[in-house]
Scaffold this active site. Structure first.
Site, PDB file in Angstrom:
ATOM      1  N   SER A  47       0.832  -1.215   0.000  1.00 31.12           N
ATOM      2  CA  SER A  47       0.000   0.000   0.000  1.00 31.12           C
ATOM      3  C   SER A  47       0.861   1.259   0.000  1.00 31.12           C
ATOM      4  O   SER A  47       0.378   2.339  -0.328  1.00 31.12           O
ATOM      5  CB  SER A  47      -0.963   0.003   1.194  1.00 31.12           C
ATOM      6  OG  SER A  47      -0.259   0.052   2.420  1.00 31.12           O
ATOM      7  N   HIS A  48       2.144   1.161   0.373  1.00 33.06           N
ATOM      8  CA  HIS A  48       3.019   2.339   0.404  1.00 33.06           C
ATOM      9  C   HIS A  48       4.278   2.136  -0.432  1.00 33.06           C
ATOM     10  O   HIS A  48       5.276   2.816  -0.249  1.00 33.06           O
ATOM     11  CB  HIS A  48       3.314   2.745   1.861  1.00 33.06           C
ATOM     12  CG  HIS A  48       2.086   3.306   2.508  1.00 33.06           C
ATOM     13  ND1 HIS A  48       1.052   2.493   2.942  1.00 33.06           N
ATOM     14  CD2 HIS A  48       1.689   4.577   2.729  1.00 33.06           C
ATOM     15  CE1 HIS A  48       0.079   3.253   3.414  1.00 33.06           C
ATOM     16  NE2 HIS A  48       0.435   4.521   3.305  1.00 33.06           N
ATOM     17  N   HIS A 120       2.220  14.479   2.832  1.00 36.57           N
ATOM     18  CA  HIS A 120       2.697  13.244   3.458  1.00 36.57           C
ATOM     19  C   HIS A 120       1.963  12.031   2.904  1.00 36.57           C
ATOM     20  O   HIS A 120       0.759  11.940   3.019  1.00 36.57           O
ATOM     21  CB  HIS A 120       2.491  13.317   4.970  1.00 36.57           C
ATOM     22  CG  HIS A 120       3.441  12.453   5.734  1.00 36.57           C
ATOM     23  ND1 HIS A 120       3.428  11.085   5.638  1.00 36.57           N
ATOM     24  CD2 HIS A 120       4.454  12.768   6.568  1.00 36.57           C
ATOM     25  CE1 HIS A 120       4.397  10.593   6.407  1.00 36.57           C
ATOM     26  NE2 HIS A 120       5.041  11.599   6.977  1.00 36.57           N
ATOM     27  N   GLU A 188      -4.999   0.471   1.913  1.00 44.24           N
ATOM     28  CA  GLU A 188      -5.510  -0.904   1.753  1.00 44.24           C
ATOM     29  C   GLU A 188      -6.895  -0.873   1.105  1.00 44.24           C
ATOM     30  O   GLU A 188      -7.242  -1.767   0.331  1.00 44.24           O
ATOM     31  CB  GLU A 188      -5.595  -1.618   3.111  1.00 44.24           C
ATOM     32  CG  GLU A 188      -4.252  -1.886   3.770  1.00 44.24           C
ATOM     33  CD  GLU A 188      -3.379  -2.873   2.995  1.00 44.24           C
ATOM     34  OE1 GLU A 188      -3.906  -3.596   2.134  1.00 44.24           O
ATOM     35  OE2 GLU A 188      -2.159  -2.879   3.239  1.00 44.24           O
ATOM     36  N   LYS A 230     -10.146   2.970  22.269  1.00 45.18           N
ATOM     37  CA  LYS A 230      -8.699   3.056  22.542  1.00 45.18           C
ATOM     38  C   LYS A 230      -7.967   3.600  21.307  1.00 45.18           C
ATOM     39  O   LYS A 230      -7.132   4.504  21.411  1.00 45.18           O
ATOM     40  CB  LYS A 230      -8.138   1.690  22.944  1.00 45.18           C
ATOM     41  CG  LYS A 230      -8.761   1.165  24.233  1.00 45.18           C
ATOM     42  CD  LYS A 230      -8.182  -0.166  24.651  1.00 45.18           C
ATOM     43  CE  LYS A 230      -8.912  -0.689  25.900  1.00 45.18           C
ATOM     44  NZ  LYS A 230      -8.405  -1.965  26.358  1.00 45.18           N
ATOM     45  N   SER A 307       7.138  -6.533  12.233  1.00 49.36           N
ATOM     46  CA  SER A 307       8.206  -6.356  11.226  1.00 49.36           C
ATOM     47  C   SER A 307       8.850  -7.666  10.791  1.00 49.36           C
ATOM     48  O   SER A 307       9.630  -7.668   9.839  1.00 49.36           O
ATOM     49  CB  SER A 307       9.305  -5.379  11.670  1.00 49.36           C
ATOM     50  OG  SER A 307       8.778  -4.086  11.750  1.00 49.36           O
TER      51      SER A 307
HETATM   52  P1  NDP Z   1      -0.472  -3.405   9.211  1.00 46.17           P
HETATM   53  O1  NDP Z   1      -1.738  -3.683   9.895  1.00 46.17           O
HETATM   54  O2  NDP Z   1      -0.180  -4.092   7.937  1.00 46.17           O
HETATM   55  O3  NDP Z   1       0.769  -3.689  10.186  1.00 46.17           O
HETATM   56  C1  NDP Z   1       0.932  -2.978  11.350  1.00 46.17           C
HETATM   57  C2  NDP Z   1       2.153  -3.411  12.123  1.00 46.17           C
HETATM   58  O4  NDP Z   1       1.808  -4.578  12.867  1.00 46.17           O
HETATM   59  C3  NDP Z   1       3.374  -3.777  11.300  1.00 46.17           C
HETATM   60  O5  NDP Z   1       4.522  -3.375  12.017  1.00 46.17           O
HETATM   61  C4  NDP Z   1       3.244  -5.295  11.195  1.00 46.17           C
HETATM   62  O6  NDP Z   1       4.484  -5.974  10.957  1.00 46.17           O
HETATM   63  C5  NDP Z   1       2.689  -5.641  12.548  1.00 46.17           C
HETATM   64  N1  NDP Z   1       1.924  -6.881  12.518  1.00 46.17           N
HETATM   65  C6  NDP Z   1       0.976  -7.272  11.641  1.00 46.17           C
HETATM   66  N2  NDP Z   1       0.488  -8.478  11.975  1.00 46.17           N
HETATM   67  C7  NDP Z   1       1.150  -8.863  13.093  1.00 46.17           C
HETATM   68  C8  NDP Z   1       1.095 -10.024  13.923  1.00 46.17           C
HETATM   69  N3  NDP Z   1       0.263 -11.028  13.663  1.00 46.17           N
HETATM   70  N4  NDP Z   1       1.916 -10.088  14.989  1.00 46.17           N
HETATM   71  C9  NDP Z   1       2.777  -9.067  15.272  1.00 46.17           C
HETATM   72  N5  NDP Z   1       2.870  -7.948  14.515  1.00 46.17           N
HETATM   73  C10 NDP Z   1       2.064  -7.852  13.443  1.00 46.17           C
HETATM   74  O7  NDP Z   1      -0.299  -1.816   8.983  1.00 46.17           O
HETATM   75  P2  NDP Z   1      -1.379  -0.723   8.585  1.00 46.17           P
HETATM   76  O8  NDP Z   1      -2.167  -1.218   7.418  1.00 46.17           O
HETATM   77  O9  NDP Z   1      -2.086  -0.240   9.763  1.00 46.17           O
HETATM   78  O10 NDP Z   1      -0.383   0.422   8.055  1.00 46.17           O
HETATM   79  C11 NDP Z   1       0.368   0.204   6.869  1.00 46.17           C
HETATM   80  C12 NDP Z   1       1.271   1.360   6.593  1.00 46.17           C
HETATM   81  O11 NDP Z   1       0.525   2.484   6.239  1.00 46.17           O
HETATM   82  C13 NDP Z   1       2.172   1.794   7.756  1.00 46.17           C
HETATM   83  O12 NDP Z   1       3.509   1.685   7.315  1.00 46.17           O
HETATM   84  C14 NDP Z   1       1.796   3.254   7.989  1.00 46.17           C
HETATM   85  O13 NDP Z   1       2.886   4.114   8.301  1.00 46.17           O
HETATM   86  C15 NDP Z   1       1.206   3.632   6.654  1.00 46.17           C
HETATM   87  N6  NDP Z   1       0.279   4.751   6.803  1.00 46.17           N
HETATM   88  C16 NDP Z   1       0.712   6.002   6.474  1.00 46.17           C
HETATM   89  C17 NDP Z   1      -0.112   7.085   6.657  1.00 46.17           C
HETATM   90  C18 NDP Z   1       0.342   8.483   6.391  1.00 46.17           C
HETATM   91  O14 NDP Z   1      -0.429   9.379   6.586  1.00 46.17           O
HETATM   92  N7  NDP Z   1       1.529   8.730   5.977  1.00 46.17           N
HETATM   93  C19 NDP Z   1      -1.491   6.918   7.155  1.00 46.17           C
HETATM   94  C20 NDP Z   1      -1.814   5.546   7.498  1.00 46.17           C
HETATM   95  C21 NDP Z   1      -0.958   4.506   7.310  1.00 46.17           C
HETATM   96  P3  NDP Z   1       4.761  -6.568   9.469  1.00 46.17           P
HETATM   97  O15 NDP Z   1       4.947  -5.361   8.586  1.00 46.17           O
HETATM   98  O16 NDP Z   1       5.988  -7.397   9.601  1.00 46.17           O
HETATM   99  O17 NDP Z   1       3.549  -7.365   9.087  1.00 46.17           O
HETATM  100  O1  PYC Z   2      -2.910   4.602   3.851  1.00 47.58           O
HETATM  101  O2  PYC Z   2      -4.147   5.750   5.255  1.00 47.58           O
HETATM  102  C1  PYC Z   2      -3.243   5.667   4.401  1.00 47.58           C
HETATM  103  C2  PYC Z   2      -2.480   6.890   4.056  1.00 47.58           C
HETATM  104  C3  PYC Z   2      -2.865   8.173   4.234  1.00 47.58           C
HETATM  105  C4  PYC Z   2      -1.840   8.961   3.770  1.00 47.58           C
HETATM  106  C5  PYC Z   2      -0.858   8.126   3.340  1.00 47.58           C
HETATM  107  N1  PYC Z   2      -1.268   6.857   3.528  1.00 47.58           N
END
Ligand code: NDP
Ligand code: PYC
Length: 337
Positions: A47-48, A120, A188, A230, A307
Site C-alpha cells: 500500500s506504500h 505526506h 488498503e 482506545k 516487522s
Molecule cells: P499493518 O496492519 O499491515 O501492520 C501494522 C504493524 O503490525 C506492522 O509493524 C506489522 O508488521 C505488525 N503486525 C501485523 N500483523 C502482526 C502479527 N500477527 N503479529 C505481530 N505484529 C504484526 O499496517 P497498517 O495497514 O495499519 O499500516 C500500513 C502502513 O501504512 C504503515 O507503514 C503506515 O505508516 C502507513 N500509513 C501512512 C499514513 C500516512 O499518513 N503517511 C497513514 C496511514 C498509514 P509486518 O509489517 O511485519 O507485518
Molecule cells: O494509507 O491511510 C493511508 C495513508 C494516508 C496517507 C498516506 N497513507
C-alpha cells in the site's frame, strides 16, 4: 496467467525516479521519495510501495505539492529542530533533519524533530528504523485527512494517523512496529478497490453509518478506528502532538484545505528520539538483557514480532533480485512517463 509482474530491483528504482523526474520533482525530492517507496516495495508493503507513484504524480499534476522547493531548518529549543518542508513532500525534510536529530538526541538523551507544511504519503517505519540504526529508540506520528469516524460516531473527524516505534537491537534488526490507528490503512481500501476485493469486517461504514465491506461504499462513508475507543483516543493524541503542538494542521483542517481535490494530506509530522545509552544508566548490559528477554519470551511462545514479515520479505526479494507488483499497476505507472 499471472496478473503479477516481477521487476528487477534496479529497474524498479530507475522506473520510479524517471516517473518522478518526468513529473517535475527535482533530483533531491525524487531520490528522497523513491528511497522510501523502494524500501516499502522491497519489504512487500504494497500500500506504500510503487503504488504511491500514482498518488505523488496525481498530487503534483493537481498543482498541490511543490517538487522543487528546498527545506528550511530552525532550532526552536536545544533539544528540538524544526524543518519547514514548504509544501513539498515530507521526505526531503526528514532526510535533511535526520543528522541534526541524531546529534541532539545523543547530546540530550531526548530529541524532537517537527516537520511542518509537508505533503505526506509515506510509511513511517523507514524513518524510525533509520534512528534505530543510529542506536536510538524512536517514535513517529502524523495526521492525514479526516476520513476516520471517532468511536461512537459516524463521520470523519480523525485521520488514519499512523504511529511507528523502533527499538535498537545492535546487530539484529530493530524491534519496529508501524500501524495506522484506523482499523486498516486508507491505502488498503484503495488497493482493495483496484483489485475488486472486499474489505475485512469492522473497517468501515457507508455514508448512512451502516457497516460495509465494499471499498467503494467505504470511500464514500467513513473508516473506523482499531480497538474502538482506545484507537480513537490514540488517534486523537496523534492529531494533537503532530498538529497544534508543533503549530500545524489537524486532519480535519488538512481535508478542508484540500477542498475535494483528492491530493495527499498536507500537515506536520513529529518524530521523537531517545538515547537508551544516556537514559538507561550505566548498566547497559542488564538493560540489553532485559529487552532481549522480553523479545525472546514473545517469540518462544510462537507469537511473532512486528516487522518479522517485512524482514522476511526483504530477505526473499533481495535474494530473488526482484519485487513483484500487479501488471495493471505497472501499466498505470508507465503511463505517467
Ligand atoms: P499493518 O496492519 O499491515 O501492520 C501494522 C504493524 O503490525 C506492522 O509493524 C506489522 O508488521 C505488525 N503486525 C501485523 N500483523 C502482526 C502479527 N500477527 N503479529 C505481530 N505484529 C504484526 O499496517 P497498517 O495497514 O495499519 O499500516 C500500513 C502502513 O501504512 C504503515 O507503514 C503506515 O505508516 C502507513 N500509513 C501512512 C499514513 C500516512 O499518513 N503517511 C497513514 C496511514 C498509514 P509486518 O509489517 O511485519 O507485518
Ligand atoms: O494509507 O491511510 C493511508 C495513508 C494516508 C496517507 C498516506 N497513507
Amino acid at each position: 496467467m499471472s496478473d503479477q509482474i516481477a521487476l528487477d530491483l534496479e529497474e524498479a528504482q530507475e522506473l520510479g525516479l524517471k516517473v518522478l523526474r518526468a513529473n517535475g520533482f527535482n533530483e533531491a525530492h525524487a531520490r528522497s521519495i523513491m528511497d522510501v517507496i523502494y524500501r516499502c516495495q522491497l519489504d512487500d508493503c504494497h500500500s506504500h510501495g510503487l503504488y504511491r507513484l500514482l498518488i505523488c504524480v496525481n498530487t503534483v499534476r493537481a498543482g498541490l505539492v511543490d517538487g522543487n522547493e528546498s527545506v528550511e531548518i530552525s532550532e526552536p529549543s536545544p533539544a528540538s529542530i524544526r524543518v519547514d518542508a514548504k509544501n513539498g513532500y515530507s521526505l526531503l525534510a526528514f532526510e535533511t533533519g535526520l543528522p541534526h536529530l541524531i546529534e541532539k538526541t545523543k547530546k540530550n538523551g531526548v530529541g524532537l524533530m517537527a516537520i511542518n507544511n509537508c505533503f505526506h504519503f509515506s510509511a513511517l517505519w523507514p524513518e524510525v528504523e533509520k534512528l534505530s540504526e543510529a542506536g536510538l529508540a524512536a517514535m513517529a506520528m502524523v495526521p492525514s485527512h479526516a476520513w476516520v469516524a471517532p468511536s461512537g460516531g459516524t463521520k470523519g473527524s480523525l485521520g488514519t494517523n499512523p504511529l511507528a516505534f523502533s527499538w535498537p537491537r545492535g546487530e539484529k534488526n530493530p524491534y519496529t512496529f508501524d500501524f495506522a490507528t484506523s482499523a486498516i490503512a486508507r491505502g488498503e481500501i484503495e488497493l482493495a478497490k483496484r483489485a475488486g476485493h472486499p474489505l475485512p469486517e469492522g473497517a468501515a461504514i457507508d455514508e448512512h453509518g451502516k457497516p460495509t465491506i465494499d471499498p467503494n461504499e467505504a470511500l464514500k462513508g467513513a473508516m473506523l478506528t482499531f480497538g474502538g475507543y482506545k484507537g480513537s483516543a490514540l488517534s486523537t493524541m496523534i492529531e494533537l502532538m503532530a498538529g497544534p503542538m508543533i503549530g500545524d494542521l489537524t486532519s480535519l483542517a488538512s481535508l478542508e484545505k484540500d477542498g475535494n481535490q483528492g491530493g495527499t494530506p498536507l500537515h506536520g509530522e513529529v518524530i521523537i528520539a531517545f538515547d537508551p545509552k544516556l537514559l538507561g544508566g550505566t548498566d547497559t548490559a542488564t538493560n540489553t538483557r532485559l529487552a532481549e528477554a522480553l523479545f525472546a519470551s514473545i517469540s518462544e511462545q510462537g507469537a511473532r514480532l512486528p516487522s518479522q514479515r517485512r524482514y522476511a520479505a526483504r530477505a526473499r526479494n533481495l535474494e530473488a533480485g526482484t519485487v513483484t507488483i500487479p501488471k495493471q499497476l505497472h501499466e498505470d505507472i508507465l503511463v505517467l512517463l
